[in-house]
Design a protein around this motif. Structure first.
Motif, PDB file in Angstrom:
ATOM      1  N   ILE A   1       0.834  -1.196   0.000  1.00 53.75           N
ATOM      2  CA  ILE A   1       0.000   0.000   0.000  1.00 53.75           C
ATOM      3  C   ILE A   1       0.873   1.252   0.000  1.00 53.75           C
ATOM      4  N   ALA A   2       0.330   2.320  -0.615  1.00 57.18           N
ATOM      5  CA  ALA A   2       0.945   3.648  -0.590  1.00 57.18           C
ATOM      6  C   ALA A   2      -0.163   4.665  -0.323  1.00 57.18           C
ATOM      7  N   VAL A   3       0.205   5.800   0.243  1.00 54.40           N
ATOM      8  CA  VAL A   3      -0.765   6.784   0.736  1.00 54.40           C
ATOM      9  C   VAL A   3      -0.451   8.178   0.210  1.00 54.40           C
ATOM     10  N   ASN A   4      -1.490   8.892  -0.209  1.00 56.45           N
ATOM     11  CA  ASN A   4      -1.438  10.344  -0.434  1.00 56.45           C
ATOM     12  C   ASN A   4      -2.544  10.926   0.430  1.00 56.45           C
ATOM     13  N   GLU A   5      -2.185  11.684   1.448  1.00 56.63           N
ATOM     14  CA  GLU A   5      -3.194  12.255   2.329  1.00 56.63           C
ATOM     15  C   GLU A   5      -2.976  13.746   2.481  1.00 56.63           C
ATOM     16  N   SER A   6      -4.009  14.438   2.900  1.00 59.50           N
ATOM     17  CA  SER A   6      -3.949  15.893   3.018  1.00 59.50           C
ATOM     18  C   SER A   6      -4.306  16.336   4.426  1.00 59.50           C
ATOM     19  N   SER A   7      -5.575  16.596   4.673  1.00 59.56           N
ATOM     20  CA  SER A   7      -5.973  17.186   5.944  1.00 59.56           C
ATOM     21  C   SER A   7      -5.951  16.201   7.110  1.00 59.56           C
ATOM     22  N   SER A   8      -5.725  14.929   6.854  1.00 63.46           N
ATOM     23  CA  SER A   8      -5.501  13.990   7.957  1.00 63.46           C
ATOM     24  C   SER A   8      -4.070  14.102   8.472  1.00 63.46           C
ATOM     25  N   GLY A   9      -3.231  14.829   7.750  1.00 61.13           N
ATOM     26  CA  GLY A   9      -1.911  15.229   8.227  1.00 61.13           C
ATOM     27  C   GLY A   9      -0.930  14.120   8.540  1.00 61.13           C
ATOM     28  N   GLY A  10      -1.090  12.963   7.956  1.00 63.25           N
ATOM     29  CA  GLY A  10      -0.170  11.867   8.199  1.00 63.25           C
ATOM     30  C   GLY A  10      -0.724  10.789   9.115  1.00 63.25           C
ATOM     31  N   LEU A  11      -1.948  10.979   9.618  1.00 60.78           N
ATOM     32  CA  LEU A  11      -2.518   9.990  10.543  1.00 60.78           C
ATOM     33  C   LEU A  11      -2.766   8.634   9.878  1.00 60.78           C
ATOM     34  N   ILE A  12      -3.106   8.637   8.595  1.00 62.95           N
ATOM     35  CA  ILE A  12      -3.323   7.364   7.893  1.00 62.95           C
ATOM     36  C   ILE A  12      -2.008   6.587   7.855  1.00 62.95           C
ATOM     37  N   SER A  13      -0.950   7.263   7.439  1.00 66.59           N
ATOM     38  CA  SER A  13       0.364   6.622   7.388  1.00 66.59           C
ATOM     39  C   SER A  13       0.826   6.213   8.781  1.00 66.59           C
ATOM     40  N   THR A  14       0.622   7.087   9.759  1.00 66.94           N
ATOM     41  CA  THR A  14       1.018   6.778  11.132  1.00 66.94           C
ATOM     42  C   THR A  14       0.351   5.494  11.608  1.00 66.94           C
ATOM     43  N   LEU A  23      -9.900   7.558  10.006  1.00 69.21           N
ATOM     44  CA  LEU A  23     -10.749   6.379  10.225  1.00 69.21           C
ATOM     45  C   LEU A  23     -11.597   6.068   8.997  1.00 69.21           C
ATOM     46  N   ALA A  24     -12.162   7.091   8.381  1.00 69.15           N
ATOM     47  CA  ALA A  24     -12.977   6.884   7.178  1.00 69.15           C
ATOM     48  C   ALA A  24     -12.138   6.303   6.050  1.00 69.15           C
ATOM     49  N   SER A  25     -10.919   6.778   5.913  1.00 69.60           N
ATOM     50  CA  SER A  25     -10.025   6.274   4.860  1.00 69.60           C
ATOM     51  C   SER A  25      -9.709   4.806   5.062  1.00 69.60           C
ATOM     52  N   LEU A  26      -9.339   4.452   6.279  1.00 71.91           N
ATOM     53  CA  LEU A  26      -8.994   3.059   6.543  1.00 71.91           C
ATOM     54  C   LEU A  26     -10.226   2.157   6.520  1.00 71.91           C
ATOM     55  N   SER A  27     -11.375   2.675   6.923  1.00 72.65           N
ATOM     56  CA  SER A  27     -12.615   1.891   6.840  1.00 72.65           C
ATOM     57  C   SER A  27     -12.965   1.581   5.388  1.00 72.65           C
ATOM     58  N   LEU A  28     -12.787   2.576   4.517  1.00 68.63           N
ATOM     59  CA  LEU A  28     -13.040   2.363   3.092  1.00 68.63           C
ATOM     60  C   LEU A  28     -12.071   1.316   2.537  1.00 68.63           C
ATOM     61  N   VAL A  38     -12.410  10.629   0.493  1.00 61.80           N
ATOM     62  CA  VAL A  38     -11.428   9.566   0.645  1.00 61.80           C
ATOM     63  C   VAL A  38     -11.591   8.592  -0.519  1.00 61.80           C
ATOM     64  N   ALA A  39     -10.487   7.982  -0.916  1.00 60.83           N
ATOM     65  CA  ALA A  39     -10.548   7.069  -2.057  1.00 60.83           C
ATOM     66  C   ALA A  39      -9.554   5.937  -1.887  1.00 60.83           C
ATOM     67  N   VAL A  40      -9.884   4.832  -2.554  1.00 62.94           N
ATOM     68  CA  VAL A  40      -9.033   3.647  -2.624  1.00 62.94           C
ATOM     69  C   VAL A  40      -8.904   3.280  -4.090  1.00 62.94           C
ATOM     70  N   ALA A  41      -7.683   2.954  -4.499  1.00 67.31           N
ATOM     71  CA  ALA A  41      -7.433   2.458  -5.851  1.00 67.31           C
ATOM     72  C   ALA A  41      -6.700   1.134  -5.725  1.00 67.31           C
ATOM     73  N   GLY A  42      -7.131   0.176  -6.498  1.00 69.67           N
ATOM     74  CA  GLY A  42      -6.507  -1.142  -6.466  1.00 69.67           C
ATOM     75  C   GLY A  42      -7.370  -2.133  -7.203  1.00 69.67           C
ATOM     76  N   PRO A  43      -7.339  -3.378  -6.788  1.00 70.84           N
ATOM     77  CA  PRO A  43      -8.211  -4.378  -7.405  1.00 70.84           C
ATOM     78  C   PRO A  43      -9.688  -3.990  -7.315  1.00 70.84           C
ATOM     79  N   VAL A  44     -10.026  -3.188  -6.328  1.00 65.87           N
ATOM     80  CA  VAL A  44     -11.342  -2.581  -6.176  1.00 65.87           C
ATOM     81  C   VAL A  44     -11.115  -1.093  -5.997  1.00 65.87           C
ATOM     82  N   GLU A  45     -11.934  -0.259  -6.637  1.00 61.32           N
ATOM     83  CA  GLU A  45     -11.843   1.187  -6.438  1.00 61.32           C
ATOM     84  C   GLU A  45     -13.095   1.679  -5.745  1.00 61.32           C
ATOM     85  N   ALA A  46     -12.898   2.674  -4.881  1.00 60.90           N
ATOM     86  CA  ALA A  46     -14.026   3.255  -4.159  1.00 60.90           C
ATOM     87  C   ALA A  46     -13.673   4.681  -3.776  1.00 60.90           C
ATOM     88  N   VAL A  47     -14.694   5.511  -3.683  1.00 58.61           N
ATOM     89  CA  VAL A  47     -14.509   6.899  -3.254  1.00 58.61           C
ATOM     90  C   VAL A  47     -15.729   7.289  -2.434  1.00 58.61           C
TER      91      VAL A  47
END
Length: 163
Positions: A22-35, A148-153, A120-129
């Motif tokens: 997995i790789a991440v591009n995040e903005s207003s979550s400020g790095g919490l997804i990666s953390t 949380l919304a990003s990781l839940s998606l 929030v969005a996911v790209a991969g074998p399944v895509e969702a936004v």
């Protein structure tokens, strides 16, 4: 924060078991997804990298998205979130890309979105936004909700692949 870490641990175990990255591009979550994803022991088995794409300058420097790809698109929108997720996946050669772009607060952003708005969005074998509206101006609470919304998606996408 514990809920975020617990969700990331579940995701991390799934990614490790599958041999997926997995790789991440995040903005207003400020790095919490990666953390959160990196808080899991053994994260190097699945986490390839990420960027906090907080400004247009950061987008240019960290994503190398061509200007033409952004025509007719604004930040904090579903198409932009999907572009960021696809960009993370492609640039890192990951199985999955995940992104977040919004307005944490306490005020809205320059695009007219209120505090508490994110896409929030996911790209991969399944895509969702997905667009999230917390209705809150609390910056830290929104940042946590966005992560949380990003990781839940992502978790839903991982489950959809299972089938």
């Amino acid at each position: 924060m514990q809920a975020l870490y617990d969700l990331a641990a579940e995701i991390g175990e799934t990614l490790k078991a599958r041999g997926e990255k997995i790789a991440v591009n995040e903005s207003s979550s400020g790095g919490l997804i990666s953390t959160a994803l990196l808080s899991v022991p053994g994260a190097s088995a699945y986490f390839l990298g990420g960027a906090v794409v907080y400004t247009p300058k950061a987008r240019v420097l960290l994503t190398d998205i061509p200007r033409e790809a952004l025509e007719g698109m604004r930040s904090s929108s579903e198409p932009y979130a999907q572009l960021l997720a696809r960009n993370a996946r492609e640039r890192y050669g990951a199985t999955w890309g995940i992104s977040e772009t919004g307005a944490a607060g306490p005020t809205g952003n320059g695009y007219g979105d209120a505090a508490g708005h994110t896409c929030v969005a996911v790209a991969g074998p399944v895509e969702a936004v997905l667009t999230i509206e917390t209705g809150e101006s609390d910056r830290q609470a929104n940042m946590l909700a966005f992560a949380l919304a990003s990781l839940s998606l992502l978790q839903r996408a991982l489950t959809a692949v299972d089938g």
